[in-house]
Design an enzyme around this catalytic site. Structure first.
Site, short mmCIF file in Angstrom:
data_model
loop_
_atom_site.label_atom_id
_atom_site.label_comp_id
_atom_site.label_asym_id
_atom_site.label_seq_id
_atom_site.Cartn_x
_atom_site.Cartn_y
_atom_site.Cartn_z
N GLY A 116 -2.94 -10.31 3.64
CA GLY A 116 -2.90 -10.00 2.11
C GLY A 116 -1.34 -10.62 1.76
O GLY A 116 -1.04 -11.96 1.65
N CYS A 156 0.94 -0.90 -0.10
CA CYS A 156 -0.02 0.02 0.19
C CYS A 156 0.63 1.43 -0.01
O CYS A 156 1.98 1.28 0.72
CB CYS A 156 -0.92 -0.09 1.23
SG CYS A 156 -1.50 1.41 1.96
N ARG A 209 -12.82 0.73 -5.27
CA ARG A 209 -12.18 0.87 -3.74
C ARG A 209 -11.20 2.43 -3.52
O ARG A 209 -11.19 2.80 -2.50
CB ARG A 209 -11.00 -0.31 -3.71
CG ARG A 209 -10.75 -0.70 -2.23
CD ARG A 209 -9.78 -2.02 -2.32
NE ARG A 209 -9.99 -2.51 -1.05
CZ ARG A 209 -9.02 -2.25 -0.12
NH1 ARG A 209 -8.03 -1.10 -0.35
NH2 ARG A 209 -9.09 -2.73 1.33
N GLY A 239 -0.50 -5.07 7.42
CA GLY A 239 0.72 -4.86 7.85
C GLY A 239 1.15 -6.20 8.87
O GLY A 239 2.27 -5.90 9.25
P1 XMP Z 1 -0.95 -6.81 3.94
O1 XMP Z 1 0.06 -6.21 4.86
O2 XMP Z 1 -1.27 -8.02 4.90
O3 XMP Z 1 -2.52 -5.90 3.95
O4 XMP Z 1 -0.87 -7.02 2.59
C1 XMP Z 1 -3.70 -6.26 3.38
C2 XMP Z 1 -4.65 -5.40 3.42
O5 XMP Z 1 -3.87 -4.28 2.35
C3 XMP Z 1 -5.01 -3.40 1.97
N1 XMP Z 1 -4.70 -2.95 0.54
C4 XMP Z 1 -4.26 -2.02 0.13
N2 XMP Z 1 -4.10 -0.68 0.66
N3 XMP Z 1 -3.47 0.25 -1.47
C5 XMP Z 1 -3.81 0.27 0.15
O6 XMP Z 1 -3.76 1.56 0.41
C6 XMP Z 1 -3.41 -0.89 -1.93
O7 XMP Z 1 -3.24 -0.90 -3.08
C7 XMP Z 1 -4.04 -2.00 -1.22
N4 XMP Z 1 -4.23 -3.43 -1.57
C8 XMP Z 1 -4.58 -3.94 -0.57
C9 XMP Z 1 -6.33 -4.21 1.93
O8 XMP Z 1 -7.04 -3.60 3.17
C10 XMP Z 1 -5.94 -5.73 2.36
O9 XMP Z 1 -6.65 -6.28 3.13
#
Ligand code: XMP
Length: 498
Positions: free
Chosen positions: A391, A333, A434, A370
């Site tokens: 994620g 992100c 989104r 995170g």
């Molecule tokens: P992790 O850290 O586990 O987090 O990869 C997963 C979550 O990240 C969010 N997500 C994003 N947030 N830009 C953002 O600001 C993005 O492109 C993006 N893609 C995913 C989302 O909430 C996911 O569950």
């Protein structure tokens, strides 16, 4: 000096300007458990260790046996990931970048993956001899093989009984138990019905066929028995014993159609709808939630993402059954770089969950984003989350749908991309929703990056389970709720020098 209770800890930190703590900035405090204290008092240490219960609510009417959820990202969760997540006690969120029909099909694949049901049994062709059967027996650990014709129609079964009485040159069709002597089911019965039929009729297997007599799959009594009689299983299933599975929908009126399409699999605890936006405080989120809650009162909605406690309360007031917390904390992100917005996950989860409790809502919080280390989910739960969404860390598994690539050192990797990355935004209207109005191309708030292949998902989830269990044991806590309420936190000064 003893560690502070959590409300004092967070207040003290905030008073010193630390109101955006992340996972690396806190550590958890160990304690003797009530059980140990009791043993010390009585002098009797013969008790068996109390096993911590890792179950917790996900939304107001849904539950996880393990509080881990795979993220609604197009390089993380489709049916294969969701199946493993549910097998391990958690749940997966089928991403919304798929067309509604395709998303429905992915959900259906999860729902139709009946546990104990062998969907693609090893079959013998009617042209084979027992020489091939003997080869099969050496290769596999089982000895039951359906025999099919060129149209995949079931024409008989070969079991250990027939194998023992055959020679290699015998045609399979000469010695097999023929179709008219078989007990088959022409409907896709669930595991409990299959168990009952096989037990009552004393049969060891139950092939399932369609109306054309084509083989759909097979139940084997010994497998079914051990699953049905298992009481401590981790599988997260709905009231029809199908795997629990969730879908993500964009903050858009068309989401009504998506939910309608999937409704039969979601009601009755079958799955949650995750209303998925980077801006859970925004107008589209409230508007879509209100509409969906009116149209689908029997489905639970997990809504986010927010990091502001007032926004969490507003969403709960409109009817959110779970609140997803996390902005700019995700591994792929870039929201903070692009917009300046974002909060440390620990403080955001604490503030939102406390605000909900104080306002009288029983709405569980999911900490989203995170997670980098096995110990991070415990910190999110200690801050008040009832579940944790992951994620990037799951994006390198074999089950994740991402494109396979080579890492710079030549080792195998996979692409994980943010739903706000340029590629994801260009690929779907849901990603555009989104991060914007769903029509024009918004400013990208995510990146795409290669991650090493981490192997199968199940062992990775198992490591997270072991880590969380150990966190509860270190804290002397017997359940997630006990841990959430009582484990204490400290500021980790070593994080300053990192
Ligand atoms: P992790 O850290 O586990 O987090 O990869 C997963 C979550 O990240 C969010 N997500 C994003 N947030 N830009 C953002 O600001 C993005 O492109 C993006 N893609 C995913 C989302 O909430 C996911 O569950």
């Amino acid at each position: 000096m003893p560690a502070l209770e959590k409300p004092e800890f967070f207040e003290t930190m905030a008073n010193h300007g630390w109101s955006s703590l992340g996972f690396s900035q806190v550590s958890l405090v160990s304690e003797t458990s009530e059980q140990v204290r009791r043993c010390i008092e009585t002098g009797n240490f013969d008790e068996v260790l109390i096993e911590p219960d890792l179950g917790a609510p996900y939304t107001r009417n849904s539950h996880n046996k393990l509080p881990l959820v795979s993220a609604a990202m197009d390089t993380v969760t489709e049916s294969e990931t969701a199946i493993v997540m549910a097998e391990c006690g958690g749940r997966g969120t089928i991403h919304a970048a798929l067309e509604p029909e395709t998303q429905f099909k992915e959900l259906e694949k999860v729902k139709k993956r009946l546990w104990g049901f062998i969907e693609e049994p090893k079959t013998l062709k009617d042209s084979m001899t027992f020489e091939r059967v003997h080869e099969f027996c050496e290769k596999y650990t089982f000895t039951t093989f359906p025999v099919v014709d060129s149209e995949h129609r079931l024409i008989g079964i070969v079991t250990g009984h027939e194998i023992d009485r055959s020679s290699p040159s015998d045609p399979v069709t000469d010695k097999m138990k023929p179709f008219d002597q078989l007990r088959v089911s022409d409907t896709l019965v669930d595991i409990h019905e299959a168990y009952q039929i096989m037990r009552d009729e004393g049969i060891n297997m139950l092939p399932v066929i369609d109306e054309e007599r084509r083989l759909q799959g097979l139940y084997i009594f010994s497998d079914v028995k051990s699953i049905v009689e298992e009481t401590s299983g981790m599988r997260n299933v709905d009231e029809k014993n199908r795997y629990v599975c969730d879908i993500a929908v964009p903050t858009d009126d068309a989401s009504v159609e998506r939910v309608k399409l999937c409704e039969k699999y979601l009601i009755g605890g079958g799955g949650v709808v995750v209303l998925d936006t980077a801006h859970g405080d925004g107008l589209y989120a409230f508007k879509t939630l209100k509409k969906l809650k009116e149209d689908f009162p029997d489905i639970d909605f997990m809504v986010g993402n927010v990091t502001d406690p007032d926004s969490a309360i507003y969403l709960a007031r409109i009817g959110a059954d779970g609140i997803k917390v996390g902005q700019a904390s995700g591994g792929v992100c870039t929201t903070k770089d692009e917009t300046g917005h974002g909060r440390g996950q620990v403080s955001a989860v604490w503030d939102c969950s406390q605000a909900l409790i104080k306002a009288g809502f029983d709405t569980p919080v999911c900490s989203d984003g995170g997670i980098k280390l096995h110990g991070d989910p415990a910190k999110a739960i200690a801050a008040g989350a009832s579940s944790v969404m992951i994620g990037t860390m799951f994006g390198g598994t074999n089950e994740a749908p991402g494109e396979r690539v080579r890492m710079p050192d030549g080792s195998p990797g996979k692409i994980v991309r943010g739903m706000g990355s340029l590629a994801a935004l260009q690929a779907s209207a849901a990603a555009k929703h989104r991060y914007g109005d769903g029509k024009s191309l918004p400013l990208p708030e995510g990146e795409a990056k290669p991650v090493p292949i981490s192997g199968d998902l199940a062992p990775l989830v198992e490591d997270f389970r072991k880590a969380l269990r150990k966190s509860l044991l270190y804290a002397g806590r017997v359940s997630i709720e006990d841990f959430q309420r009582n484990v204490r936190m400290e500021f980790d000064f070593s994080s300053i020098s990192k």
